[in-house]
Design an enzyme around this catalytic site. Structure first.
Site, short mmCIF file in Angstrom:
data_model
loop_
_atom_site.label_atom_id
_atom_site.label_comp_id
_atom_site.label_asym_id
_atom_site.label_seq_id
_atom_site.Cartn_x
_atom_site.Cartn_y
_atom_site.Cartn_z
N LYS A 184 -1.41 -6.26 20.76
CA LYS A 184 -2.21 -7.43 20.54
C LYS A 184 -1.78 -7.83 19.16
CE LYS A 184 -6.59 -6.90 21.85
NZ LYS A 184 -7.76 -6.17 21.99
N GLU A 197 7.81 1.94 14.70
CA GLU A 197 8.16 2.57 13.47
C GLU A 197 8.52 4.16 13.98
OE1 GLU A 197 6.89 0.79 9.93
OE2 GLU A 197 8.74 -0.23 9.86
N GLU A 231 4.88 -4.82 11.79
CA GLU A 231 3.77 -3.87 11.55
C GLU A 231 2.54 -4.68 10.74
OE1 GLU A 231 3.58 -0.95 12.76
OE2 GLU A 231 5.48 -0.53 13.44
N ASN A 236 0.86 -1.30 -0.03
CA ASN A 236 0.13 0.06 -0.01
C ASN A 236 0.71 1.43 0.07
OD1 ASN A 236 0.84 -0.61 2.55
ND2 ASN A 236 -1.15 -0.14 3.59
N CYS A 265 -3.58 0.19 7.02
CA CYS A 265 -3.49 -0.68 7.92
C CYS A 265 -4.14 0.03 9.30
CB CYS A 265 -2.31 -1.27 8.24
SG CYS A 265 -0.99 0.28 8.69
P1 NDP Z 1 1.31 -9.77 3.14
O1 NDP Z 1 1.25 -10.23 4.60
O2 NDP Z 1 0.21 -10.62 2.15
O3 NDP Z 1 2.45 -9.43 2.61
C1 NDP Z 1 3.71 -8.62 3.17
C2 NDP Z 1 4.86 -9.17 2.53
O4 NDP Z 1 5.46 -10.35 3.19
C3 NDP Z 1 5.11 -9.11 1.05
O5 NDP Z 1 6.16 -8.60 0.62
C4 NDP Z 1 5.00 -10.77 1.08
O6 NDP Z 1 5.70 -11.19 -0.05
C5 NDP Z 1 5.69 -11.00 2.10
N1 NDP Z 1 5.81 -12.45 2.73
C6 NDP Z 1 4.53 -13.24 2.38
N2 NDP Z 1 4.93 -14.37 2.93
C7 NDP Z 1 6.04 -14.62 3.46
C8 NDP Z 1 6.88 -15.28 4.17
N3 NDP Z 1 6.45 -16.57 4.58
N4 NDP Z 1 8.21 -14.85 4.59
C9 NDP Z 1 8.56 -13.73 4.50
N5 NDP Z 1 7.65 -12.87 3.84
C10 NDP Z 1 6.56 -13.14 3.12
O7 NDP Z 1 0.57 -8.40 3.43
P2 NDP Z 1 0.00 -7.37 1.92
O8 NDP Z 1 1.23 -7.04 1.25
O9 NDP Z 1 -1.28 -7.98 1.42
O10 NDP Z 1 -0.44 -5.95 2.77
C11 NDP Z 1 -1.63 -6.11 3.37
C12 NDP Z 1 -1.26 -6.26 4.83
O11 NDP Z 1 -0.38 -5.25 5.23
C13 NDP Z 1 -2.57 -5.71 5.62
O12 NDP Z 1 -2.89 -6.90 6.73
C14 NDP Z 1 -2.33 -4.56 6.11
O13 NDP Z 1 -3.07 -4.22 7.34
C15 NDP Z 1 -0.88 -4.71 6.56
N6 NDP Z 1 -0.33 -3.41 6.64
C16 NDP Z 1 0.19 -3.08 7.93
C17 NDP Z 1 0.84 -1.76 8.18
C18 NDP Z 1 1.15 -1.38 9.42
O14 NDP Z 1 2.30 -0.49 9.44
N7 NDP Z 1 0.91 -1.70 10.58
C19 NDP Z 1 0.96 -0.79 6.94
C20 NDP Z 1 0.47 -1.54 5.79
C21 NDP Z 1 -0.14 -2.54 5.69
P3 NDP Z 1 4.59 -11.24 -1.54
O15 NDP Z 1 3.20 -10.55 -1.23
O16 NDP Z 1 5.30 -10.57 -2.54
O17 NDP Z 1 4.25 -12.51 -1.74
#
Ligand code: NDP
Length: 485
Positions: free
Chosen positions: A452, A459, A251, A154, A285
């Site tokens: 939680k 960050e 995060e 995002n 998020c």
């Molecule tokens: P994902 O959890 O699907 O993916 C996050 C990242 O982790 C991607 O780069 C993904 O790779 C990678 N990944 C996936 N599986 C693994 C693994 N087993 N080991 C290591 N890396 C892995 O999230 P999204 O990209 O769909 O993003 C949306 C989510 O992020 C929402 O739940 C949102 O709330 C959260 N978010 C949280 C924020 C915060 O600061 N708290 C801010 C923004 C978003 P790939 O997708 O390329 O397979």
């Protein structure tokens, strides 16, 4: 003809672009049209190894530089990002589909803020002197070593900087893996850091899906993992990092409450609810997706909300008049449409939106449901799209209990003109990043992160320094050593 969004190569390692077309091709799709605008290739094991070994090696000399020298490079990178804000914002729009109206003010600018802020702090990362009579203890704040950053889709520029800036300020190196959905922007961050004077190998970017992320997390050369992603991914990455006793920052997602009391300024509360649900088409998020409205003002609030939501301008994200863009992918659009159907089936009252927009690209109308109850799927699960659930409540005590009845704990907000109540309520909400009479502000000076299931660590702000460094303590004896024998 090559699209302007196509990067020079897929990866940025050791100060230069590197290609290896043996990796799985990753198409980059522009969400506003569905057209493929670029291709990158997932990192092969050889690329993963190259990035990690170069970052491990480069870190030693980087940590030996003074903080002021490191900071100067970060601040120079911030200046370059600001100078190129327009170009970087256009790229962010291609990467995510978010409207230029947003990306011009929220992405490269936020990344530059992080580089400037942590660049400024780098020279003042000191330890303590602890007197012990004639003896003393001193502490040293040391780098962790090699840090891995893994991003969500995002905010690709912002996430690359929010992780990279504090990591580098503390004397760490980084290998960053963007989401496969948005691989373009982090490469520019690496390029700019290098141009600003970061030594080769200090900040590297490699592409790939979850398995590349997994390979990074489990590698014994890695000292810390900082992930922005969903809760299920967070659990996997946290567990894998624990195997190697690595530091983590997580995060993760949320289902945050936004509580509006009947004495609140209605227009400000509606503005907060719009910012907390429809910015970036709801793909944020910390969004306050459970909007609890006290019964006395419910219908007035809904009427004003529907009226203002009707002013959203859906259209070409590159047109600065557009205020509402598409979902990042077709898949994400279908997930969100599935939740909208669930909301209808489970009996929520549709106030506005509720369908895909009739135009090319992955647009969903900004959607508001009222009369949502705590047990409905749309009130329990993170949707990550433009779907606001409005729930009603009677008393302060009741709304606090209901707001906290979730596995998540990222954010929370309160709108009221009674400041005693505002602080009393915020004090009882189980969330890391909170707001009073506002929603979703994320300045670099303020800590950001959840409690939680929404994560561990923080960050931004001085808190982030703690998560990218460790303390060594040294006892210094001035006299003789007493021993039992
Ligand atoms: P994902 O959890 O699907 O993916 C996050 C990242 O982790 C991607 O780069 C993904 O790779 C990678 N990944 C996936 N599986 C693994 C693994 N087993 N080991 C290591 N890396 C892995 O999230 P999204 O990209 O769909 O993003 C949306 C989510 O992020 C929402 O739940 C949102 O709330 C959260 N978010 C949280 C924020 C915060 O600061 N708290 C801010 C923004 C978003 P790939 O997708 O390329 O397979």
């Amino acid at each position: 003809m090559t699209h302007p969004a196509q990067p020079k190569a897929s990866h940025f390692i050791n100060g230069e672009y590197v290609e290896d077309t043996a990796g799985t091709p990753i198409p980059v799709i522009y969400a506003a049209t569905g057209e493929q605008i670029a291709t990158v290739y997932a990192a092969t094991p050889a690329i993963v190894d190259q990035a990690l070994s170069t970052a491990k090696e480069a870190q030693k000399a980087w940590a030996k530089m003074t903080g002021t020298e490191r900071g100067r490079i970060l601040r120079r990178a911030a200046d370059i990002m600001r100078e190129r804000n327009h170009e970087l914002s256009v790229l962010e729009t291609y990467d995510t589909g978010k409207p230029l109206q947003e990306t011009l003010v929220a992405d490269a600018t936020s990344g530059a803020d992080a580089l400037e802020y942590f660049g400024g702090l780098a020279g003042s990362l000191t330890g303590e002197h602890i007197p012990m009579g004639e003896d003393w203890v001193y502490t040293v704040r040391e780098a962790l070593g090699l840090c891995v950053g893994i991003g969500a889709w995002n905010y690709p520029t912002q996430i690359a900087c929010w992780k990279g800036a504090p990591a580098l300020a503390c004397g760490n190196s980084m290998v960053f893996k963007p989401s496969e959905t948005t691989p373009l922007c982090a490469l520019k961050v690496a390029e700019i850091l290098h141009e600003a004077g970061a030594p080769a190998g200090i900040y590297n970017v490699i592409q790939g899906m979850g398995e590349v992320g997994g390979a990074l997390v489990t590698d014994p050369r890695v000292d810390k993992v900082s992930l922005t992603g969903s809760v299920p991914t967070g659990k996997k990455v946290y567990a894998a990092a624990a195997e190697g006793m690595k530091h983590v920052t997580m995060e993760l997602g949320g289902k945050s409450p936004l509580i509006i009391f009947d004495d609140a300024d209605i227009d400000n509360a509606v503005g907060g609810a719009i910012n907390g649900n429809f910015y970036s088409s709801g793909q944020v998020c910390s969004n306050g997706t459970r909007v609890f409205v006290q019964k006395g003002i419910k219908e007035k609030f809904l009427a004003r909300l529907a009226e203002r939501t009707g002013n959203a301008i859906l259209g070409d994200p590159m047109d600065e008049a557009t205020s509402f863009g598409p979902m990042v992918t077709e898949n994400q659009m279908n997930i969100v449409l599935g939740y909208i159907e669930k909301g209808k089936e489970e009996g929520a009252r549709l106030i506005c939106g509720g369908a895909r927009a009739d135009m090319p690209g992955y647009y969903i109308q900004p959607t508001v449901f009222a009369d949502v109850t705590d047990d409905m799927t749309i009130a329990r699960e993170e949707i990550f799209g433009p779907v606001m659930s409005v729930l009603d409540f009677d008393t302060e005590e009741e709304v606090i209990a209901r707001a906290n009845d979730t596995e998540f704990g990222l954010s929370a907000g309160v709108f009221t003109n009674d400041f005693s109540r505002a602080h009393r309520v915020i004090g009882q909400l189980e969330a890391g990043s909170c707001f009073i009479n506002s929603y979703n502000d994320a300045p670099v000076e303020a800590p950001f992160g959840g409690v939680k299931a929404s994560g561990v660590g923080r960050e931004n702000s001085k808190e982030a320094i703690k998560h990218f460094s460790q303390v060594k303590s040294v006892y210094v004896r001035m006299g003789d050593v007493e021993a039992a024998f």
